[in-house]
Design an enzyme around this catalytic site. Structure first.
Site, short mmCIF file in Angstrom:
data_model
loop_
_atom_site.label_atom_id
_atom_site.label_comp_id
_atom_site.label_asym_id
_atom_site.label_seq_id
_atom_site.Cartn_x
_atom_site.Cartn_y
_atom_site.Cartn_z
N HIS A 27 -1.88 -3.88 -14.19
CA HIS A 27 -0.49 -3.55 -14.51
C HIS A 27 -0.10 -2.16 -14.04
O HIS A 27 0.91 -2.02 -13.35
CB HIS A 27 -0.13 -3.79 -15.96
CG HIS A 27 1.35 -3.67 -16.11
ND1 HIS A 27 2.21 -4.68 -15.77
CD2 HIS A 27 2.12 -2.60 -16.39
CE1 HIS A 27 3.45 -4.24 -15.86
NE2 HIS A 27 3.43 -2.99 -16.24
N ASP B 65 -0.51 22.65 3.54
CA ASP B 65 -1.24 21.40 3.74
C ASP B 65 -1.64 20.86 2.37
O ASP B 65 -1.21 21.40 1.35
CB ASP B 65 -2.50 21.63 4.61
CG ASP B 65 -2.93 20.34 5.32
OD1 ASP B 65 -3.10 19.32 4.64
OD2 ASP B 65 -3.08 20.36 6.55
N SER C 297 15.36 7.97 -4.87
CA SER C 297 16.09 9.09 -5.48
C SER C 297 16.50 10.11 -4.42
O SER C 297 17.64 10.59 -4.41
CB SER C 297 15.23 9.78 -6.54
OG SER C 297 14.98 8.90 -7.60
N GLU D 272 -1.26 -0.75 -11.64
CA GLU D 272 -1.21 -0.89 -10.19
C GLU D 272 0.20 -1.24 -9.70
O GLU D 272 0.64 -0.73 -8.67
CB GLU D 272 -2.22 -1.95 -9.73
CG GLU D 272 -2.15 -2.33 -8.27
CD GLU D 272 -2.56 -1.22 -7.31
OE1 GLU D 272 -3.34 -0.35 -7.74
OE2 GLU D 272 -2.09 -1.22 -6.17
N TYR E 239 2.89 -0.32 -10.94
CA TYR E 239 3.70 0.91 -10.96
C TYR E 239 3.25 1.88 -9.89
O TYR E 239 4.04 2.65 -9.35
CB TYR E 239 3.66 1.55 -12.35
CG TYR E 239 4.36 0.68 -13.35
CD1 TYR E 239 5.71 0.38 -13.17
CD2 TYR E 239 3.70 0.10 -14.41
CE1 TYR E 239 6.36 -0.47 -14.02
CE2 TYR E 239 4.35 -0.76 -15.27
CZ TYR E 239 5.68 -1.03 -15.08
OH TYR E 239 6.32 -1.88 -15.93
N SER F 79 -11.35 5.63 -2.05
CA SER F 79 -10.38 6.32 -1.20
C SER F 79 -9.17 6.78 -2.02
O SER F 79 -8.73 7.92 -1.93
CB SER F 79 -9.94 5.39 -0.07
OG SER F 79 -8.65 5.70 0.36
CU CU Z 1 2.04 -6.26 -15.65
#
Ligand code: CU
Ligand code: HEM
Ligand code: CU
Lengths: 541, 282
Positions: free
Chosen positions: A262, A113, A277, A264, A266, A178
């Protein structure tokens, strides 16, 4: 961890707690993952309806749906703001991190878990609370019409009196808490609970993606929280961090916001990288090409992602040297991003490719991500940004590279893992139709916006000069197609649960080598109670 | 060779776009239906950015086509039926170095011209006059410090009051008059929230931020009408804050100044102290 294994040891597989205990007090990573996915789907409907309303308003010049008075126009701004917030914080993040992350990180690293199951529960309920706060914000005092960037002074008490912005701030605070708890949970789980022999360099790339995402969350969100708190005290307690009339500086907010903002983007896209992938490898029946390069490319993107934030602020009046730096730094990110794309292609090269629905979505992801990526190169140039900043070119760019790409990643993940999550396979024909409708829809929707942007159409406007009408009309037709595609997804969901064919542990065959395919489908309530031994095995990819 | 191709193709593109305004008496810079390129560049900065965008776009189209071609090739050539046994190749050092190094080279090739343009667009060392622009919810105030602090507001014209020929959402009661072929320093600020004074065809776009004065410059290539819109969300009427520049020949501009001083005489001295305090520029 030892405790939870101990506690449930010997318990019968099918002994589930009652409904309330199971879904409200859940500490099980799979159930919490499922809850997150449901919240994301509900939020997606709300955020989607908002965006379709916007597109309907923009279908023709003039005001069709909203009234031509301050209330109507405020409503439009609230829709844009709400759509942005909901999609970012309550659709993509919950689905990717809370949903797929919770479900599959423990399964893939051979852990029973998450490290802190109860904290996991709090993370989920804080998110739900944050969502409710945001909905309240939208319905009181005219709602927050600030855009998702919440720039003061527009977001200050002078220009947004009433409680709407305060509720919005609280919503983000709670959702942020959260996410921070969730991030800690992932980091601890991934560092400490891998099965014997599952070294860092054998982890599946999805786990890598979640690890890096968690670090980004942990570093970026506190900065947002600080900024939000300053805004809250500016609005309510007489401070003046952002009030120029009292020596504050509105641009300070923009630095704080984008220092979070910024990374964020990613945070939104890295989990999708991980999913893609896994899928490309599975359906090419080949290990991922350049596994280490892939992992460290994501790490590099994460690191460099923290020093490029001001490319969102090229027009605030920076010194020219500052802009030159941020131009150069932003372009650097294109290099590890290119490594990812080429490695996916090289994984397919020489493979034995099966175009199942998840793979179709993966290929669509790569396509959209490349298109959005190259327009990002344009926007990286501070000089070119004099023409493109705040136009629909930007809207097209970030939906391609982040918004829609992330949704494609989510669909890919859903089709890939639904057999594992539900024990049933999706209906093939309907799903393919769903893919084509959605894929064509989003391209018809967002591609013309490049041209509107070239022509100079500003974003966040409910009405536009008549010359922009043709592209906006096409764009709105695209939104309609996208809406049908989205609706069809819910039909697929229903058909899967109602009549999907049952699948065994590994429906995908030899290409699917990661640990989640070694447990039954649907994954039993408890998995990996006996830790799998990965010693001596090749990299998980 | 490649460069010539770029130039040739872009000439065709630009040529297509240039035919639009030929019929109008006055040169008008605003977007046109179905336009697929930037608005015609009408300042030295805009010309440079336009050229940069040509370079960028061709590189980007090249990248997209290249990736798409590889994707398509993989899907067709390596589909399960045609290639039942996958290779086991997962490394190729030369390849990996190449796909790191080549993008670096491409980016350098972009960054060098891009930064040159950036420094060019930033400020002008020899401004011949100054225009101050103050943003307000929801209109612009223009001040001419070099012309006796001439000052007036520029309000949008509602749809039902438009005269024939006036474009919707772009027309104002008092356009801002400027001389063509003159280096003009622009000083931007705001009296309330953040606005952004933007004219696409002149490649001017800079925030009007309260408490700050931002500087940039513009040189308009020829007389005509140049349109823009506020480009930073500034509240409920953000979509209704147009910018209309009327560029005149230098002689006509002088004549306009004389006339305007009479017309707006009342403005420039009214509630002077208040305005100076609010828009303390320079
Ligand atoms: Cu940016
Ligand atoms: C269902 C497909 C979607 C449609 C039709 C759609 C449409 C739109 C529209 C019309 C706008 C307003 C543009 C403007 O006026 O400036 C917008 C803004 C935005 N969208 Fe989407 N969008 C979609 C999906 C997404 C997703 C998945 C994300 C996830 C990250 C997203 C994130 C945003 C953001 C952050 C904004 C900016 C809000 C702002 O300006 O404050 N969108 N979208
Ligand atoms: Cu505005």
């Amino acid at each position: 961890m030892a405790n939870s294994v101990e506690a449930h040891h010997g318990e019968h597989e099918h002994h589930y707690p009652g409904f309330f205990t199971r879904w409200f007090c859940s500490t099980n990573h799979k159930d919490i993952g499922t809850l997150y996915l449901w919240v994301a789907m509900i939020a997606a409907i709300i955020g989607g309806v908002m965006s379709w309303y916007i597109r309907a308003e923009l279908a023709e010049p003039g005001l069709q749906l909203i009234s031509n008075d301050p209330e109507g126009r405020q409503f439009y701004n609230v829709l844009v703001t709400g759509h942005g917030f909901i999609m970012v914080f309550f659709v993509v993040m919950p689905a990717m991190i809370g949903g797929f992350g919770n479900w599959f990180v423990p399964l893939m690293i051979g852990a029973p878990d998450m490290a802190f199951p109860r904290m996991n529960n709090i993370s989920f309920w804080l998110l739900a609370a944050g969502f409710i706060l945001l909905l309240i914000a939208a319905f009181i005092d005219g709602g927050p019409g600030t855009g998702w960037t919440v720039y003061p002074p527009l977001s200050s008490a002078d220009f947004h009196p009433g409680r709407a912005v305060d509720f919005g701030i609280l919503s983000l605070h709670v959702a942020g808490a959260s996410s921070i708890l969730g991030a800690i949970n992932f980091i601890v789980t991934i560092f400490n609970m891998r099965a014997p022999g599952m070294t860092i360099h054998r982890m599946p790339l999805f786990v890598w993606a979640m690890l890096i995402t968690a670090f980004l969350l942990l570093l970026a969100l506190p900065v947002l929280a600080g900024g939000l708190t300053m805004l809250l005290t500016d609005r309510n307690f007489g401070t003046s961090f952002f009030d120029p009339g009292q020596g504050g500086d509105p641009v300070l907010w923009q630095h704080l916001f984008w220092f979070f903002g910024h990374p964020e983007v990613y945070i939104i896209i890295l989990p999708a990288f991980g999913i893609i992938s896994q899928i490309v490898s599975t359906f090419s029946k080949k290990p991922v090409f350049g596994y280490l390069g892939m992992a460290y490319a994501m790490a590099a993107i994460g690191v460099v992602g923290f020093v490029v934030w001001a490319h969102h602020m090229y027009t605030v009046g920076f010194d020219v040297n500052t802009r030159a730096y941020f131009t150069a730094a932003t372009m650097v990110i294109a290099v590890p991003t290119g490594v990812k794309i080429f490695s996916w292609l090289a994984t397919m090269w020489g493979g034995s490719i099966r175009m199942e629905v998840p793979m179709m979505y993966a290929v669509a992801f790569i396509f959209l991500f490349v298109v959005g990526g190259v327009t990002g190169i344009t926007l990286a140039n501070s000089s070119a940004d004099l023409v493109f900043h705040d136009t629909y070119y930007v809207v097209a760019h970030f939906h391609y590279v982040m918004g829609i790409a992330a949704i494609l990643g989510m669909f890919a993940g859903w089709y890939y893992w639904i057999g594992k999550m539900s024990g049933r396979q999706y209906p093939e024909t309907l799903s393919r139709l769903q893919f084509w409708l959605f894929f064509i829809g989003v391209n018809v929707l967002f591609f013309p916006q490049h041209f509107s942007g070239f022509a100079g159409m500003p974003r966040r406007i409910p009405d536009y000069p008549d010359a922009y009408a043709p592209y906006n009309y096409i764009s709105s037709i695209g939104a309609l197609i996208t809406a049908v595609g989205t609706l069809l997804f819910f039909v697929v969901l229903w058909r899967t649960y109602a009549a999907g064919t049952r699948v065994g542990a590994n429906p995908w065959g030899e290409g699917a080598t990661t640990l989640e395919w070694s447990v039954d489908s649907p994954a039993p309530w408890h998995t990996h109670e006996d830790l799998p031994d990965m010693a001596g095995k090749a990299p998980a990819e | 060779m490649f460069k010539r191709l770029i130039i040739k193709t872009s000439v065709v593109w630009l040529g297509l776009l240039a035919v639009g305004p030929v019929l109008a008496e006055e040169y008008v810079a605003r977007s046109k239906p179905w336009q697929m390129w930037l608005q015609e560049p009408m300042s030295p900065s805009a010309e440079k950015i336009n050229d940069l965008n040509v370079l960028l776009l061709w590189i980007e189209v090249g990248i997209v086509v290249f990736v798409l071609a590889l994707l398509a090739y993989c899907i067709i050539r390596f589909r399960e039926k045609r290639n039942p046994t996958p290779t086991k190749t997962t490394h190729n050092t030369a390849l990996e170095v190449a796909w790191t190094a080549i993008p670096v080279l491409i980016l350098v090739a972009i960054a060098v011209p891009s930064l040159k343009v950036l420094y060019y667009t930033d400020q002008t060392p020899n401004a011949e006059m100054t225009l101050k622009v103050a943003g307000n919810q929801w209109y612009w105030t223009y001040i001419y410090p070099d012309h006796g602090d001439l000052e007036f507001d520029s309000n949008p014209i509602p749809d039902d009051e438009l005269k024939p020929g006036q474009p919707r959402l772009l027309s104002v009661d008092n356009p801002v008059y400027l001389p063509a072929n003159t280096n003009i320093r622009l000083l931007l600020s705001s009296n309330d929230v953040i606005h952004n004074w933007a004219i696409p065809s002149l490649a001017v776009k800079l925030d009007n931020t309260p408490g700050r004065v931002n500087e940039t410059w513009v040189r308009i290539n020829k007389p005509g009408s140049y349109y823009g819109m506020c480009s930073e969300l500034c509240g409920v009427y953000h979509s209704f804050m147009p910018i209309h520049i009327k560029a005149l020949s230098r002689e006509n501009f002088k004549k306009w100044v004389v006339k305007a001083k009479l017309e707006f005489a009342a403005n420039s001295r009214s509630d002077e102290t208040l305005r100076v305090a609010q828009v303390e520029i320079r």
